[in-house]
Design a protein around this motif. Sequence first.
Motif, short mmCIF file in Angstrom:
data_model
loop_
_atom_site.label_atom_id
_atom_site.label_comp_id
_atom_site.label_asym_id
_atom_site.label_seq_id
_atom_site.Cartn_x
_atom_site.Cartn_y
_atom_site.Cartn_z
N SER A 9 -22.31 -22.54 5.18
CA SER A 9 -21.06 -22.10 4.56
C SER A 9 -20.96 -20.58 4.58
CB SER A 9 -20.96 -22.60 3.12
OG SER A 9 -20.95 -24.00 3.10
N LEU A 10 -22.06 -19.91 4.31
CA LEU A 10 -22.06 -18.45 4.38
C LEU A 10 -21.80 -17.96 5.80
CD1 LEU A 10 -25.01 -17.46 2.02
CD2 LEU A 10 -22.56 -17.04 1.67
N ASP A 11 -22.37 -18.65 6.77
CA ASP A 11 -22.12 -18.28 8.17
C ASP A 11 -20.65 -18.46 8.52
OD1 ASP A 11 -24.81 -17.71 8.53
OD2 ASP A 11 -25.27 -19.60 9.54
N ARG A 12 -20.08 -19.56 8.08
CA ARG A 12 -18.67 -19.81 8.36
C ARG A 12 -17.79 -18.78 7.66
NH1 ARG A 12 -16.40 -25.61 9.25
NH2 ARG A 12 -18.54 -25.63 9.95
N LEU A 13 -18.13 -18.43 6.40
CA LEU A 13 -17.38 -17.41 5.68
C LEU A 13 -17.46 -16.07 6.40
CD1 LEU A 13 -15.71 -16.54 3.23
CD2 LEU A 13 -17.87 -16.21 2.00
N ALA A 14 -18.63 -15.74 6.90
CA ALA A 14 -18.79 -14.48 7.64
C ALA A 14 -17.91 -14.48 8.89
CB ALA A 14 -20.25 -14.28 8.02
N ASP A 19 -13.27 -12.32 11.73
CA ASP A 19 -12.09 -12.62 12.55
C ASP A 19 -10.78 -12.15 11.90
OD1 ASP A 19 -13.67 -13.76 14.48
OD2 ASP A 19 -13.31 -15.82 13.83
N ALA A 20 -10.82 -11.84 10.62
CA ALA A 20 -9.60 -11.46 9.90
C ALA A 20 -9.22 -10.00 10.17
CB ALA A 20 -9.79 -11.67 8.40
N ILE A 21 -7.93 -9.72 10.04
CA ILE A 21 -7.49 -8.33 10.13
C ILE A 21 -7.88 -7.63 8.83
CG2 ILE A 21 -5.63 -8.85 11.75
CD1 ILE A 21 -3.65 -8.68 9.42
N ARG A 25 -9.02 -9.18 5.05
CA ARG A 25 -10.41 -9.13 4.59
C ARG A 25 -10.47 -8.83 3.09
NH1 ARG A 25 -13.24 -5.82 9.56
NH2 ARG A 25 -13.05 -7.52 11.07
N GLU A 26 -9.62 -7.94 2.63
CA GLU A 26 -9.57 -7.63 1.19
C GLU A 26 -9.18 -8.86 0.38
OE1 GLU A 26 -7.09 -4.24 0.42
OE2 GLU A 26 -7.99 -3.10 2.06
N VAL A 27 -8.22 -9.60 0.88
CA VAL A 27 -7.76 -10.82 0.19
C VAL A 27 -8.87 -11.86 0.18
CG1 VAL A 27 -6.06 -12.69 0.26
CG2 VAL A 27 -5.35 -10.35 0.76
N ILE A 28 -9.56 -12.02 1.30
CA ILE A 28 -10.66 -12.99 1.39
C ILE A 28 -11.78 -12.61 0.42
CG2 ILE A 28 -12.50 -13.84 2.90
CD1 ILE A 28 -10.37 -13.59 5.21
N ALA A 29 -12.16 -11.34 0.42
CA ALA A 29 -13.24 -10.89 -0.47
C ALA A 29 -12.87 -11.11 -1.94
CB ALA A 29 -13.55 -9.42 -0.21
N ALA A 30 -11.63 -10.79 -2.30
CA ALA A 30 -11.19 -11.00 -3.68
C ALA A 30 -11.17 -12.48 -4.03
CB ALA A 30 -9.80 -10.38 -3.88
N TRP A 57 -11.48 -27.55 -3.21
CA TRP A 57 -10.62 -26.64 -3.96
C TRP A 57 -9.89 -25.74 -2.98
CZ3 TRP A 57 -12.68 -21.95 -7.14
CH2 TRP A 57 -11.63 -21.37 -7.87
N PHE A 58 -8.58 -25.73 -3.08
CA PHE A 58 -7.74 -24.88 -2.26
C PHE A 58 -7.29 -23.68 -3.09
CE2 PHE A 58 -7.28 -29.23 -0.86
CZ PHE A 58 -7.41 -29.14 0.51
N HIS A 59 -7.72 -22.52 -2.66
CA HIS A 59 -7.30 -21.27 -3.30
C HIS A 59 -7.03 -20.29 -2.17
CE1 HIS A 59 -6.89 -18.10 -6.22
NE2 HIS A 59 -7.76 -17.37 -5.54
N TYR A 60 -5.75 -20.13 -1.86
CA TYR A 60 -5.36 -19.36 -0.69
C TYR A 60 -6.02 -17.97 -0.70
CZ TYR A 60 -2.64 -17.48 3.07
OH TYR A 60 -2.28 -16.93 4.26
N PRO A 61 -6.62 -17.60 0.39
CA PRO A 61 -6.51 -18.11 1.75
C PRO A 61 -7.64 -19.04 2.18
CG PRO A 61 -7.51 -15.96 1.85
CD PRO A 61 -7.25 -16.26 0.39
N LEU A 62 -8.40 -19.57 1.21
CA LEU A 62 -9.56 -20.39 1.55
C LEU A 62 -9.47 -21.77 0.91
CD1 LEU A 62 -12.34 -17.74 0.88
CD2 LEU A 62 -11.34 -18.34 3.09
N ALA A 63 -10.22 -22.68 1.48
CA ALA A 63 -10.50 -23.97 0.85
C ALA A 63 -12.01 -24.16 0.93
CB ALA A 63 -9.78 -25.10 1.57
N ILE A 64 -12.59 -24.64 -0.16
CA ILE A 64 -14.03 -24.87 -0.16
C ILE A 64 -14.33 -26.30 -0.60
CG2 ILE A 64 -14.69 -22.46 -0.59
CD1 ILE A 64 -15.20 -23.26 -3.53
N MET A 65 -15.39 -26.82 -0.03
CA MET A 65 -15.97 -28.09 -0.48
C MET A 65 -17.21 -27.70 -1.28
SD MET A 65 -14.36 -30.87 0.73
CE MET A 65 -15.64 -32.10 0.56
N TYR A 66 -17.41 -28.36 -2.40
CA TYR A 66 -18.61 -28.04 -3.18
C TYR A 66 -19.12 -29.26 -3.92
CZ TYR A 66 -15.45 -27.53 -7.22
OH TYR A 66 -14.51 -27.73 -8.21
N GLU A 67 -20.38 -29.21 -4.27
CA GLU A 67 -21.04 -30.26 -5.04
C GLU A 67 -21.46 -29.68 -6.38
OE1 GLU A 67 -24.31 -31.92 -2.88
OE2 GLU A 67 -23.10 -32.22 -1.08
N ILE A 68 -21.29 -30.46 -7.41
CA ILE A 68 -21.77 -30.08 -8.74
C ILE A 68 -23.10 -30.78 -8.94
CG2 ILE A 68 -21.29 -30.11 -11.21
CD1 ILE A 68 -18.28 -30.39 -10.40
#
Length: 89
Positions: A9-14, A19-21, A25-30, A57-68
């Motif tokens: 997941s970290l690799d994909r996030l990187a 790839d982002a302009i 990148r600022e929006v993604i980091a926030a 969870w969808f929170h623009y500009p990302l969606a994540i899958m997670y396990e509790i």
Amino acid sequence: MIVKWHEQSLDRLADIYVDAIPKDREVIAAAVTWMNIQLALGPWNLGESREEWERIWFHYPLAIMYEILPNDGEVLVTDVIKLRPQADK
């Protein structure tokens, strides 16, 4: 809860970040910072359930899958994708 990201997941996030302009990148980091905080505070109240302990969870500009992992007191982010911008209406 402690929030951890699976290595893939970290690799994909990187990849998403690189790839982002620059302004995206600022929006993604926030978004990642805010999502980590919210996951630590209450992962059960976010997104939609999938399997017993899995959620999406969808929170623009990302969606994540997670396990509790309640016995470990952890949330594990297992996947992340970049959402496409919505077309103007």
